[in-house]
Every structure is written in C-alpha cells, then in structure tokens.
Design a protein around this motif. Structure first.
Motif, mmCIF file in Angstrom:
data_model
loop_
_atom_site.group_PDB
_atom_site.id
_atom_site.type_symbol
_atom_site.label_atom_id
_atom_site.label_comp_id
_atom_site.label_asym_id
_atom_site.label_seq_id
_atom_site.Cartn_x
_atom_site.Cartn_y
_atom_site.Cartn_z
ATOM 1 N N ASN A 113 48.003 20.882 -17.647
ATOM 2 C CA ASN A 113 47.801 21.639 -18.886
ATOM 3 C C ASN A 113 48.440 23.021 -18.817
ATOM 4 O O ASN A 113 48.943 23.539 -19.822
ATOM 5 C CB ASN A 113 46.305 21.777 -19.188
ATOM 6 C CG ASN A 113 45.688 20.469 -19.647
ATOM 7 O OD1 ASN A 113 46.392 19.516 -19.968
ATOM 8 N ND2 ASN A 113 44.374 20.409 -19.658
ATOM 9 N N ILE A 114 48.432 23.613 -17.613
ATOM 10 C CA ILE A 114 49.062 24.927 -17.423
ATOM 11 C C ILE A 114 50.563 24.825 -17.719
ATOM 12 O O ILE A 114 51.147 25.711 -18.365
ATOM 13 C CB ILE A 114 48.836 25.444 -15.988
ATOM 14 C CG1 ILE A 114 47.355 25.773 -15.751
ATOM 15 C CG2 ILE A 114 49.725 26.660 -15.696
ATOM 16 C CD1 ILE A 114 46.835 26.985 -16.462
ATOM 17 N N ILE A 115 51.191 23.749 -17.271
ATOM 18 C CA ILE A 115 52.624 23.562 -17.551
ATOM 19 C C ILE A 115 52.851 23.413 -19.051
ATOM 20 O O ILE A 115 53.807 23.973 -19.609
ATOM 21 C CB ILE A 115 53.185 22.344 -16.780
ATOM 22 C CG1 ILE A 115 53.174 22.619 -15.276
ATOM 23 C CG2 ILE A 115 54.607 22.010 -17.252
ATOM 24 C CD1 ILE A 115 53.690 21.485 -14.419
ATOM 25 N N ASP A 116 51.976 22.680 -19.728
ATOM 26 C CA ASP A 116 52.107 22.523 -21.184
ATOM 27 C C ASP A 116 51.920 23.863 -21.908
ATOM 28 O O ASP A 116 52.622 24.152 -22.882
ATOM 29 C CB ASP A 116 51.098 21.502 -21.708
ATOM 30 C CG ASP A 116 51.466 20.069 -21.308
ATOM 31 O OD1 ASP A 116 52.664 19.798 -21.094
ATOM 32 O OD2 ASP A 116 50.551 19.232 -21.203
ATOM 33 N N LEU A 117 50.983 24.680 -21.414
ATOM 34 C CA LEU A 117 50.785 26.010 -21.995
ATOM 35 C C LEU A 117 52.047 26.856 -21.825
ATOM 36 O O LEU A 117 52.454 27.577 -22.731
ATOM 37 C CB LEU A 117 49.605 26.722 -21.322
ATOM 38 C CG LEU A 117 48.201 26.274 -21.712
ATOM 39 C CD1 LEU A 117 47.167 26.953 -20.833
ATOM 40 C CD2 LEU A 117 47.929 26.617 -23.176
ATOM 41 N N ARG A 118 52.656 26.747 -20.646
ATOM 42 C CA ARG A 118 53.891 27.488 -20.368
ATOM 43 C C ARG A 118 55.002 27.049 -21.319
ATOM 44 O O ARG A 118 55.732 27.872 -21.869
ATOM 45 C CB ARG A 118 54.307 27.267 -18.908
ATOM 46 C CG ARG A 118 55.506 28.099 -18.469
ATOM 47 C CD ARG A 118 55.857 27.826 -17.010
ATOM 48 N NE ARG A 118 54.744 28.147 -16.137
ATOM 49 C CZ ARG A 118 54.216 27.286 -15.256
ATOM 50 N NH1 ARG A 118 54.687 26.055 -15.153
ATOM 51 N NH2 ARG A 118 53.213 27.654 -14.490
ATOM 52 N N LYS A 119 55.113 25.739 -21.523
ATOM 53 C CA LYS A 119 56.145 25.222 -22.424
ATOM 54 C C LYS A 119 55.921 25.723 -23.851
ATOM 55 O O LYS A 119 56.862 26.162 -24.523
ATOM 56 C CB LYS A 119 56.153 23.694 -22.405
ATOM 57 C CG LYS A 119 57.224 23.101 -23.320
ATOM 58 C CD LYS A 119 57.217 21.593 -23.332
ATOM 59 C CE LYS A 119 58.288 21.077 -24.287
ATOM 60 N NZ LYS A 119 58.325 19.623 -24.378
ATOM 61 N N LYS A 171 41.193 30.524 -19.430
ATOM 62 C CA LYS A 171 40.230 29.653 -20.107
ATOM 63 C C LYS A 171 40.319 28.241 -19.527
ATOM 64 O O LYS A 171 39.301 27.575 -19.289
ATOM 65 C CB LYS A 171 40.524 29.639 -21.612
ATOM 66 C CG LYS A 171 39.513 28.865 -22.434
ATOM 67 C CD LYS A 171 39.843 28.942 -23.917
ATOM 68 C CE LYS A 171 38.888 28.105 -24.743
ATOM 69 N NZ LYS A 171 39.243 28.088 -26.171
ATOM 70 N N GLU A 172 41.534 27.783 -19.298
ATOM 71 C CA GLU A 172 41.759 26.458 -18.692
ATOM 72 C C GLU A 172 41.130 26.398 -17.305
ATOM 73 O O GLU A 172 40.485 25.417 -16.926
ATOM 74 C CB GLU A 172 43.264 26.193 -18.606
ATOM 75 C CG GLU A 172 43.647 24.786 -18.193
ATOM 76 C CD GLU A 172 43.280 23.725 -19.228
ATOM 77 O OE1 GLU A 172 42.725 22.693 -18.806
ATOM 78 O OE2 GLU A 172 43.518 23.917 -20.430
ATOM 79 N N ARG A 228 48.175 37.393 -10.925
ATOM 80 C CA ARG A 228 47.220 36.809 -11.880
ATOM 81 C C ARG A 228 47.433 35.301 -11.970
ATOM 82 O O ARG A 228 46.470 34.531 -12.014
ATOM 83 C CB ARG A 228 47.410 37.462 -13.244
ATOM 84 C CG ARG A 228 46.253 37.286 -14.184
ATOM 85 C CD ARG A 228 46.364 38.249 -15.338
ATOM 86 N NE ARG A 228 45.387 37.970 -16.380
ATOM 87 C CZ ARG A 228 45.325 38.622 -17.536
ATOM 88 N NH1 ARG A 228 46.160 39.599 -17.787
ATOM 89 N NH2 ARG A 228 44.399 38.303 -18.440
ATOM 90 N N GLU A 229 48.704 34.875 -11.955
ATOM 91 C CA GLU A 229 48.995 33.442 -11.989
ATOM 92 C C GLU A 229 48.553 32.767 -10.699
ATOM 93 O O GLU A 229 48.016 31.657 -10.721
ATOM 94 C CB GLU A 229 50.492 33.217 -12.254
ATOM 95 C CG GLU A 229 50.792 31.792 -12.630
ATOM 96 C CD GLU A 229 51.994 31.636 -13.555
ATOM 97 O OE1 GLU A 229 52.337 30.466 -13.826
ATOM 98 O OE2 GLU A 229 52.570 32.635 -13.997
ATOM 99 N N PHE A 230 48.752 33.434 -9.562
ATOM 100 C CA PHE A 230 48.251 32.900 -8.282
ATOM 101 C C PHE A 230 46.739 32.689 -8.375
ATOM 102 O O PHE A 230 46.219 31.644 -7.968
ATOM 103 C CB PHE A 230 48.525 33.883 -7.127
ATOM 104 C CG PHE A 230 49.968 34.028 -6.722
ATOM 105 C CD1 PHE A 230 50.924 33.073 -7.041
ATOM 106 C CD2 PHE A 230 50.367 35.138 -5.990
ATOM 107 C CE1 PHE A 230 52.246 33.219 -6.655
ATOM 108 C CE2 PHE A 230 51.694 35.298 -5.588
ATOM 109 C CZ PHE A 230 52.628 34.340 -5.922
ATOM 110 N N ASN A 231 46.029 33.692 -8.893
ATOM 111 C CA ASN A 231 44.561 33.636 -8.969
ATOM 112 C C ASN A 231 44.084 32.487 -9.851
ATOM 113 O O ASN A 231 43.116 31.797 -9.522
ATOM 114 C CB ASN A 231 44.000 34.960 -9.499
ATOM 115 C CG ASN A 231 44.228 36.121 -8.547
ATOM 116 O OD1 ASN A 231 44.548 35.920 -7.370
ATOM 117 N ND2 ASN A 231 44.106 37.332 -9.048
ATOM 118 N N ILE A 232 44.759 32.294 -10.986
ATOM 119 C CA ILE A 232 44.393 31.207 -11.903
ATOM 120 C C ILE A 232 44.541 29.857 -11.208
ATOM 121 O O ILE A 232 43.650 29.001 -11.273
ATOM 122 C CB ILE A 232 45.266 31.268 -13.179
ATOM 123 C CG1 ILE A 232 44.873 32.491 -14.027
ATOM 124 C CG2 ILE A 232 45.143 29.981 -13.994
ATOM 125 C CD1 ILE A 232 45.885 32.863 -15.091
#
Length: 201
Positions: free
Chosen positions: A87-93, A73-74, A125-129
C-alpha cells in the motif's frame, strides 16, 4: 498584521502556487501569475517568501506532510504487514502522479545545508514508518526479523535506488513522466515481492 492573518495569507499563497505548479509546472509559473491569481502585488508574495524557490520548497513541504501522514496512517492500522508495504508503494505512485508537474526530483538536487537537513528528516521519517510496519509483522507472526529498523532502512534505500537505475535515459535532475514512473513502481513491487519472501516467518 496579526499572526493569524499572516498565516492565512501564507496559506492562500501556497494554495495558489500549488494550483499553478500542478497545472503548468513550477518552472513555467511566474511570481506575477501567482500574484494575479490572488489579486495582490508581487511585493506581497516577497513579504512571505524571498523568491520562487523558497515558495516552491514550502509547497513541497506542505504536500510532503500530507503524504507522510497518509503513510503513518497506514503504519498505524496494520492488518497485514505485507499488504501495508504494498500500500505504501501505491501511495507513492498516487502522490507522484498527482504532483508530477511540481518538479519534485529536480528540487531534490538542492544541496543547501537547510534542504539537506530537511531531506535527512524526510528519509528518517520514511525509515520509521517502514520500521513500524515491519514490527507489526513481527508481532503478528508474519515476519521473522532480528533488527526491524535495519531491515526497514535497507528496504527504503533499495526502493529509492530504483528511481535512478530503472529508466535508462534519466538524469538525477530530471522528473519522471508517467511511463517511467510505471516502470519504477513495477520494479519496486518486484523488489518487495523478493524482500517479503526473505523475511516471512
């Protein structure tokens, strides 16, 4: 049992397991306790899952899907590619904080063929994002990158590597406490600072 009813019961089992695992930890939860929570027999659980490890993996797959959907979504609504990467790092946290008692990092050491394939799919999937976010940055003129897929892969692998190299006393099969996680997240953000400066247009 009809497929719909089977699916519904499986979902209930996973919800009960997630609740227990999140509160008490996966290793300290027994199949008997999950069965008691559901007011069913332990045999009913084994109808859906051959053992607790299989149930644990199914719980992790469920929460991982939610995590990836948030990241996708991000990536789909990028206004600033740099901000999206932070924001991806914050989502991970947030994800690790919420599910730290699920022993995610311990289960990641499972080297069975099936689980290795699942880990490979998750990494891709993470690479693709990250590739999509970097591409959006190129389109907006924010980033100057020749190969977005290769750049995304490098960023993800470097970020993942910090999970094992930042804490001085953590083994690969250990889970992180909040203090360790904060150290890793801080280093990931520092790495991203340098990375973004390197690909800015």
């Amino acid at each position: 049992m009809h497929t719909e009813a089977k699916d519904e019961m499986r979902d209930k089992i996973l919800e009960a397991a997630l609740k227990r695992f999140t509160h008490y930890g996966a290793s300290k939860t027994t199949m008997n306790e999950i069965a008691d929570d559901l007011h069913c027999s332990k045999a009913s659980l084994y109808y859906y899952f051959p053992d607790k490890k299989a149930m644990h993996l199914a719980v992790l797959e469920r929460i991982a899907e939610s995590y990836f959907q948030q990241m996708e979504k991000e990536a789909a609504q990028v206004k600033s590619a740099s901000k999206a990467l932070y924001n991806i790092i914050d989502l991970r946290k947030d994800f690790i904080s919420k599910f730290c008692r699920l022993e995610i990092f311990q289960i990641l050491q499972d080297n069975s063929a099936l689980f290795l394939e699942e880990k490979k799919k998750a990494k891709q999937r993470e690479f693709n994002i990250h590739t999509e976010i970097i591409k959006a940055g190129i389109v907006s003129g924010e980033f100057k990158v020749k190969d977005p897929a290769q750049t995304a892969e490098l960023l993800v692998l470097a970020t993942m590597g910090l999970r094992f190299s930042v804490p001085d006393h953590i083994r690969e099969d250990m889970d992180m406490d909040e203090e360790m996680m904060d150290q890793v997240i801080e280093k990931q953000k520092q790495l991203l600072d340098i990375f973004i400066k390197g690909i800015k247009a």
